[in-house]
Design a protein around this motif. Structure first.
Motif, PDB file in Angstrom:
ATOM      1  N   LYS A 152       0.866  -1.180   0.000  1.00 28.28           N
ATOM      2  CA  LYS A 152       0.000   0.000   0.000  1.00 28.28           C
ATOM      3  C   LYS A 152       0.903   1.230   0.000  1.00 28.28           C
ATOM      4  N   PHE A 189      -3.126  -0.739   7.727  1.00 26.30           N
ATOM      5  CA  PHE A 189      -2.501  -1.546   6.668  1.00 26.30           C
ATOM      6  C   PHE A 189      -1.548  -2.574   7.265  1.00 26.30           C
ATOM      7  N   ASN A 234      -0.085  -6.018   5.422  1.00 27.08           N
ATOM      8  CA  ASN A 234       0.432  -5.449   4.184  1.00 27.08           C
ATOM      9  C   ASN A 234       1.693  -4.634   4.441  1.00 27.08           C
TER      10      ASN A 234
END
Length: 171
Positions: free
Chosen positions: A62, A85, A90
């Motif tokens: 991201k 995130f 991620n």
């Protein structure tokens, strides 16, 4: 567990049952073998591997963009996004873009990235240190890794070392 027996006897026993004699631990004394249906074993192993691949989660990268003039409120909002995130597993690319006259004051932008990294210090690992590429100063961070490692399995003992034989088990 059939115990230790001669290799020829083990092969004959496997043939009589319509199964295969598979060597499990060749370096043990005597070697450990198993009487099993090897084709079925390979098929079940491929099914397990396929399920493991399906269960794996692909990590995404991201990106959070900001500028040297990003103020405290916006920065806190972006920090909350980064934390969410990272919680999802991620990786996050922090990119700070210089516009116009901001290029003359790159140290302000570098300090801004350092400030963001300082705010989330204990919650992530820096995978790529901050660096500048043209008008963009960026770095890559990822979630903290779990430190729980599985202990190594102890090797199976195969017997008292009787010469010329192999240790057999049936599955």
């Amino acid at each position: 567990m059939l115990g230790v027996m001669a290799t020829r006897d083990a092969q004959r026993l496997a043939e009589n049952r319509g199964l295969d004699l598979v060597e499990i631990t060749p370096n043990a004394t005597p070697p450990v073998c198993k009487i099993m249906d090897y084709g079925k074993f390979k098929y079940e192993r491929s099914i397990r591997e396929k399920q493991q691949r399906k269960a794996q989660k692909a990590t995404q990268v991201k990106e959070i963009k900001f500028h040297p003039g990003t103020d405290v409120g916006d920065l806190e909002h972006k920090i909350r996004q980064i934390r969410s995130f990272l919680a999802d597993g991620n990786k996050v690319r922090l990119s700070l873009q210089f516009r116009g006259r901001e290029n003359a004051h790159r140290d302000i932008g570098e300090d801004k990235i350092a400030e963001v990294l300082d705010m989330i210090k204990g919650e992530c690992t820096v995978e790529q240190a901050p660096k500048t590429d043209g008008r963009i100063h960026f770095c890559l961070i990822g979630p903290l890794r779990k430190s729980g490692q599985k202990p190594a399995a102890a090797p199976a003992s195969a017997g008292q070392g009787q010469g010329g034989g192999i240790h057999i088990s049936v599955s």
